[in-house]
Design an enzyme around this catalytic site. Structure first.
Site, PDB file in Angstrom:
ATOM      1  N   LYS A  19      -0.383   7.169   5.548  1.00  0.00           N
ATOM      2  CA  LYS A  19      -1.703   6.645   5.891  1.00  0.00           C
ATOM      3  C   LYS A  19      -1.780   6.269   7.374  1.00  0.00           C
ATOM      4  CE  LYS A  19      -2.579   5.061   1.130  1.00  0.00           C
ATOM      5  NZ  LYS A  19      -2.968   3.894   0.279  1.00  0.00           N
ATOM      6  N   TYR A  59     -11.260   9.076  -2.831  1.00  0.00           N
ATOM      7  CA  TYR A  59     -11.104   7.818  -3.562  1.00  0.00           C
ATOM      8  C   TYR A  59     -12.302   7.514  -4.452  1.00  0.00           C
ATOM      9  CZ  TYR A  59      -6.818   6.638  -1.026  1.00  0.00           C
ATOM     10  OH  TYR A  59      -5.537   6.615  -0.534  1.00  0.00           O
ATOM     11  N   PHE A  67     -12.888  -3.179  -2.928  1.00  0.00           N
ATOM     12  CA  PHE A  67     -12.175  -2.788  -1.716  1.00  0.00           C
ATOM     13  C   PHE A  67     -12.529  -1.389  -1.221  1.00  0.00           C
ATOM     14  CE2 PHE A  67      -9.358  -1.869  -5.372  1.00  0.00           C
ATOM     15  CZ  PHE A  67      -9.114  -0.513  -5.190  1.00  0.00           C
ATOM     16  N   ARG A  95       6.447   7.982  -7.187  1.00  0.00           N
ATOM     17  CA  ARG A  95       5.874   6.635  -7.375  1.00  0.00           C
ATOM     18  C   ARG A  95       6.976   5.574  -7.341  1.00  0.00           C
ATOM     19  NH1 ARG A  95       0.144   5.925  -7.227  1.00  0.00           N
ATOM     20  NH2 ARG A  95       0.748   3.873  -8.015  1.00  0.00           N
ATOM     21  N   THR A 101       1.865  -0.940  -5.422  1.00  0.00           N
ATOM     22  CA  THR A 101       0.712  -0.889  -4.515  1.00  0.00           C
ATOM     23  C   THR A 101       0.748  -2.037  -3.520  1.00  0.00           C
ATOM     24  OG1 THR A 101      -0.559   0.077  -6.332  1.00  0.00           O
ATOM     25  CG2 THR A 101      -1.819  -0.775  -4.450  1.00  0.00           C
ATOM     26  N   ARG A 112       7.062   1.349   0.560  1.00  0.00           N
ATOM     27  CA  ARG A 112       6.075   0.292   0.812  1.00  0.00           C
ATOM     28  C   ARG A 112       6.759  -1.031   1.164  1.00  0.00           C
ATOM     29  NH1 ARG A 112       1.772   2.232  -3.831  1.00  0.00           N
ATOM     30  NH2 ARG A 112       0.317   3.308  -2.440  1.00  0.00           N
ATOM     31  N   ASN A 122      -1.049   0.009   2.979  1.00  0.00           N
ATOM     32  CA  ASN A 122       0.237   0.102   2.286  1.00  0.00           C
ATOM     33  C   ASN A 122       1.002   1.396   2.546  1.00  0.00           C
ATOM     34  OD1 ASN A 122      -1.394   1.721   0.789  1.00  0.00           O
ATOM     35  ND2 ASN A 122      -1.162   0.607  -1.131  1.00  0.00           N
ATOM     36  N   HIS A 125       0.396   7.133   0.236  1.00  0.00           N
ATOM     37  CA  HIS A 125      -0.249   7.466  -1.040  1.00  0.00           C
ATOM     38  C   HIS A 125       0.712   8.297  -1.868  1.00  0.00           C
ATOM     39  CE1 HIS A 125      -3.220   8.956  -3.927  1.00  0.00           C
ATOM     40  NE2 HIS A 125      -2.676  10.148  -3.761  1.00  0.00           N
ATOM     41  N   GLU A 136      -5.499  16.759  -5.776  1.00  0.00           N
ATOM     42  CA  GLU A 136      -5.367  16.210  -4.422  1.00  0.00           C
ATOM     43  C   GLU A 136      -4.740  17.221  -3.468  1.00  0.00           C
ATOM     44  OE1 GLU A 136      -4.941  11.644  -6.150  1.00  0.00           O
ATOM     45  OE2 GLU A 136      -3.210  12.580  -5.175  1.00  0.00           O
TER      46      GLU A 136
HETATM   47  O1  CDP Z   1      -2.161   3.767  -4.111  1.00  0.00           O
HETATM   48  P1  CDP Z   1      -1.943   3.268  -5.527  1.00  0.00           P
HETATM   49  O2  CDP Z   1      -2.075   4.345  -6.549  1.00  0.00           O
HETATM   50  O3  CDP Z   1      -0.656   2.492  -5.657  1.00  0.00           O
HETATM   51  O4  CDP Z   1      -3.080   2.179  -5.796  1.00  0.00           O
HETATM   52  P2  CDP Z   1      -4.583   2.367  -6.341  1.00  0.00           P
HETATM   53  O5  CDP Z   1      -4.824   1.286  -7.307  1.00  0.00           O
HETATM   54  O6  CDP Z   1      -4.834   3.768  -6.777  1.00  0.00           O
HETATM   55  O7  CDP Z   1      -5.473   2.042  -5.055  1.00  0.00           O
HETATM   56  C1  CDP Z   1      -5.671   3.009  -4.047  1.00  0.00           C
HETATM   57  C2  CDP Z   1      -5.545   2.324  -2.708  1.00  0.00           C
HETATM   58  O8  CDP Z   1      -6.589   1.369  -2.565  1.00  0.00           O
HETATM   59  C3  CDP Z   1      -4.263   1.522  -2.504  1.00  0.00           C
HETATM   60  O9  CDP Z   1      -3.139   2.304  -2.162  1.00  0.00           O
HETATM   61  C4  CDP Z   1      -4.679   0.574  -1.396  1.00  0.00           C
HETATM   62  O10 CDP Z   1      -4.673   1.228  -0.125  1.00  0.00           O
HETATM   63  C5  CDP Z   1      -6.136   0.282  -1.772  1.00  0.00           C
HETATM   64  N1  CDP Z   1      -6.256  -0.972  -2.545  1.00  0.00           N
HETATM   65  C6  CDP Z   1      -6.752  -2.114  -1.918  1.00  0.00           C
HETATM   66  O11 CDP Z   1      -7.092  -2.071  -0.735  1.00  0.00           O
HETATM   67  N2  CDP Z   1      -6.870  -3.288  -2.623  1.00  0.00           N
HETATM   68  C7  CDP Z   1      -6.516  -3.351  -3.922  1.00  0.00           C
HETATM   69  N3  CDP Z   1      -6.638  -4.497  -4.590  1.00  0.00           N
HETATM   70  C8  CDP Z   1      -6.018  -2.204  -4.570  1.00  0.00           C
HETATM   71  C9  CDP Z   1      -5.892  -1.027  -3.851  1.00  0.00           C
HETATM   72 MG    MG Z   2      -3.693   5.482  -7.108  1.00  0.00          MG
END
Ligand code: CDP
Ligand code: MG
Length: 147
Positions: A19, A59, A67, A95, A101, A112, A122, A125, A136
């Site tokens: 990112k 997204y 967010f 993962r 996350t 991370r 973070n 992705h 994707e």
């Molecule tokens: O990336 P990951 O699959 O671990 O998390 P996600 O739940 O799919 O969320 C996508 C992205 O949204 C995260 O990687 C963060 O950059 C952002 N995010 C955030 O800003 N605040 C949160 N509470 C959850 C996710």
């Molecule tokens: Mg995700």
């Protein structure tokens, strides 16, 4: 037989983005080194910058989350490195390699934990399913860019 071959290929691949924060901090090399040292083969790789429309579409699943606006701002503020990675059990193993996350909850040694600043910024992705890995990957790479 051809169906089995195709399925084997898909389930051995995942999609990642380093990112904008990772690119800004000069962490491209370190993160790619960790990925390849962990047994992933890079089968597609490039530096690009997503447009607002790109990030909104990528997204889309999070469009109702509070967010979402910040996420789109963050993901479009500078270039990203996108890549397709190949390994047995790629989606799940990647993962595990990237960690939770929220970096505060990420296991020691994960990408991370090492490189992410916050739950929003973070570092990386990782696709969450074989189906999304394929979607994707196709969003970011043409067939001619995958090896
Ligand atoms: O990336 P990951 O699959 O671990 O998390 P996600 O739940 O799919 O969320 C996508 C992205 O949204 C995260 O990687 C963060 O950059 C952002 N995010 C955030 O800003 N605040 C949160 N509470 C959850 C996710
Ligand atoms: Mg995700």
């Amino acid at each position: 037989m051809h169906e089995n071959l195709n399925k084997a290929m898909v389930t051995n691949r995942t999609f990642t983005m380093l990112k904008p924060d990772s690119v800004e901090k000069g962490n491209i090399g370190a993160i790619l080194e960790k990925i390849t040292a962990s047994g992933f083969r890079i089968v597609a790789l490039k530096l690009t910058q997503m447009t607002t429309a790109d990030a909104q579409a990528f997204y889309e699943v999070h469009s109702e989350r509070p967010f979402y606006g910040e996420l789109v701002e963050y993901m479009t503020r500078g270039p990203i490195v996108s890549a397709i990675l190949e390994k047995d059990n790629a989606v799940e193993d990647f993962r595990t390699l990237i960690g939770a996350t929220n970096p505060a909850e990420a296991a020691e040694g994960t990408i991370r934990k090492l490189y992410a600043a916050s739950i929003g910024e973070n570092a990386v992705h990782g696709s969450d399913s074989d189906e999304n890995a394929a979607i994707e990957s196709a969003f970011h790479f043409s067939g001619r860019e995958q090896f």
